[in-house]
Design a protein around this motif. Structure first.
Motif, PDB file in Angstrom:
ATOM      1  N   HIS A 155     100.141  16.645  40.049  1.00  0.00           N
ATOM      2  CA  HIS A 155     100.343  16.720  38.525  1.00  0.00           C
ATOM      3  C   HIS A 155     101.417  17.160  37.842  1.00  0.00           C
ATOM      4  CE1 HIS A 155      96.061  15.885  39.293  1.00  0.00           C
ATOM      5  NE2 HIS A 155      95.966  15.215  38.106  1.00  0.00           N
ATOM      6  N   GLN A 161     103.350  20.773  34.165  1.00  0.00           N
ATOM      7  CA  GLN A 161     102.486  20.663  32.859  1.00  0.00           C
ATOM      8  C   GLN A 161     101.297  19.743  32.871  1.00  0.00           C
ATOM      9  OE1 GLN A 161     103.452  22.837  30.428  1.00  0.00           O
ATOM     10  NE2 GLN A 161     104.961  23.345  31.585  1.00  0.00           N
ATOM     11  N   GLU A 184      99.348  19.203  30.043  1.00  0.00           N
ATOM     12  CA  GLU A 184      98.986  18.705  28.778  1.00  0.00           C
ATOM     13  C   GLU A 184      98.658  17.223  28.753  1.00  0.00           C
ATOM     14  OE1 GLU A 184      97.119  19.248  24.981  1.00  0.00           O
ATOM     15  OE2 GLU A 184      97.697  20.822  26.586  1.00  0.00           O
ATOM     16  N   ASP A 185      99.696  16.361  29.050  1.00  0.00           N
ATOM     17  CA  ASP A 185      99.848  15.016  29.295  1.00  0.00           C
ATOM     18  C   ASP A 185      98.294  14.385  29.824  1.00  0.00           C
ATOM     19  OD1 ASP A 185     100.845  12.418  28.263  1.00  0.00           O
ATOM     20  OD2 ASP A 185     101.590  12.363  30.527  1.00  0.00           O
ATOM     21  N   ALA A 186      98.244  15.037  31.337  1.00  0.00           N
ATOM     22  CA  ALA A 186      97.375  14.610  32.089  1.00  0.00           C
ATOM     23  C   ALA A 186      95.697  14.925  31.350  1.00  0.00           C
ATOM     24  CB  ALA A 186      97.346  15.281  33.382  1.00  0.00           C
ATOM     25  N   ARG A 187      95.784  16.222  30.764  1.00  0.00           N
ATOM     26  CA  ARG A 187      94.504  16.481  30.043  1.00  0.00           C
ATOM     27  C   ARG A 187      94.195  15.479  28.919  1.00  0.00           C
ATOM     28  NH1 ARG A 187      92.589  22.000  30.090  1.00  0.00           N
ATOM     29  NH2 ARG A 187      93.973  23.391  31.572  1.00  0.00           N
ATOM     30  N   ASN A 188      95.065  15.249  28.089  1.00  0.00           N
ATOM     31  CA  ASN A 188      94.828  14.067  27.130  1.00  0.00           C
ATOM     32  C   ASN A 188      94.496  12.762  27.717  1.00  0.00           C
ATOM     33  OD1 ASN A 188      95.321  15.827  25.044  1.00  0.00           O
ATOM     34  ND2 ASN A 188      97.469  15.758  24.897  1.00  0.00           N
ATOM     35  N   LYS A 189      95.308  12.325  28.516  1.00  0.00           N
ATOM     36  CA  LYS A 189      95.050  10.831  29.103  1.00  0.00           C
ATOM     37  C   LYS A 189      93.812  10.864  29.820  1.00  0.00           C
ATOM     38  CE  LYS A 189      99.812   9.353  29.607  1.00  0.00           C
ATOM     39  NZ  LYS A 189     100.996   8.975  30.619  1.00  0.00           N
ATOM     40  N   TRP A 237      91.025  10.872  26.831  1.00  0.00           N
ATOM     41  CA  TRP A 237      90.972   9.464  26.054  1.00  0.00           C
ATOM     42  C   TRP A 237      90.482   8.335  27.006  1.00  0.00           C
ATOM     43  CZ3 TRP A 237      96.956  10.244  25.148  1.00  0.00           C
ATOM     44  CH2 TRP A 237      97.174  11.230  24.194  1.00  0.00           C
ATOM     45  N   ARG A 240      95.768   3.452  22.779  1.00  0.00           N
ATOM     46  CA  ARG A 240      97.193   3.828  22.935  1.00  0.00           C
ATOM     47  C   ARG A 240      97.928   3.199  23.865  1.00  0.00           C
ATOM     48  NH1 ARG A 240      93.767   7.779  21.265  1.00  0.00           N
ATOM     49  NH2 ARG A 240      94.689   9.555  20.075  1.00  0.00           N
TER      50      ARG A 240
END
Length: 139
Positions: free
Chosen positions: A51, A54, A56-61, A64, A79
């Motif tokens: 991963h 960071q 944050e991007d993986a958490r959001n994806k 979603w 998105r």
């Protein structure tokens, strides 16, 4: 004006896994616990390494995606279009070890979030099928 009531004798609409998890707050809590565990547990180091630095991007994806996959709003599709899960994960080496670590992390997150046992069993089967399909290298 449309009548939104069910016709007499009609089956009640099924409650989605998204609703059973508590909607967006419940899915967010599950995803956050999943990534927190990945950061905390040494036995998940190989999965964590995939991963990058960071999360944050993986958490959001994942949040979603899971919202829509579980029967809630299609935030990911809105998105990014169709999830194309396997194609999007091809750049990452995913073998049995990564699959098993991902599953262990998600299963623990579901236990920690006290997902009802019957829903957890359903999700475990679906998560396993999807994670196994994501493998793109032999171990």
């Amino acid at each position: 004006m449309t009548d939104l009531t069910e016709p007499e004798g009609a089956a009640a609409p099924a409650i989605t896994p998204f609703e059973l998890l508590g909607g967006e707050p419940g899915v967010r809590a599950l995803v956050d616990r999943f990534y927190d565990l990945m950061d905390l547990e040494p036995e998940l180091a190989r999965l964590r390494a995939v991963h990058g630095s960071q999360l944050e991007d993986a958490r959001n994806k994942l949040f979603w995606f899971l919202c829509g996959w579980l029967g809630g709003p299609d935030h990911f599709v809105q998105r990014f279009g169709h999830p194309r899960l396997r194609a999007r994960h091809l750049p990452f080496a995913i073998g049995s070890v990564e699959r098993d670590q991902w599953l262990a992390c998600m299963f623990q997150a579901m236990r920690d979030q006290q997902v009802p046992a019957d829903l957890q069993a359903r999700l475990e089967r679906s998560f396993f099928d999807t994670a196994d399909w994501m493998r793109n290298r032999a171990d």
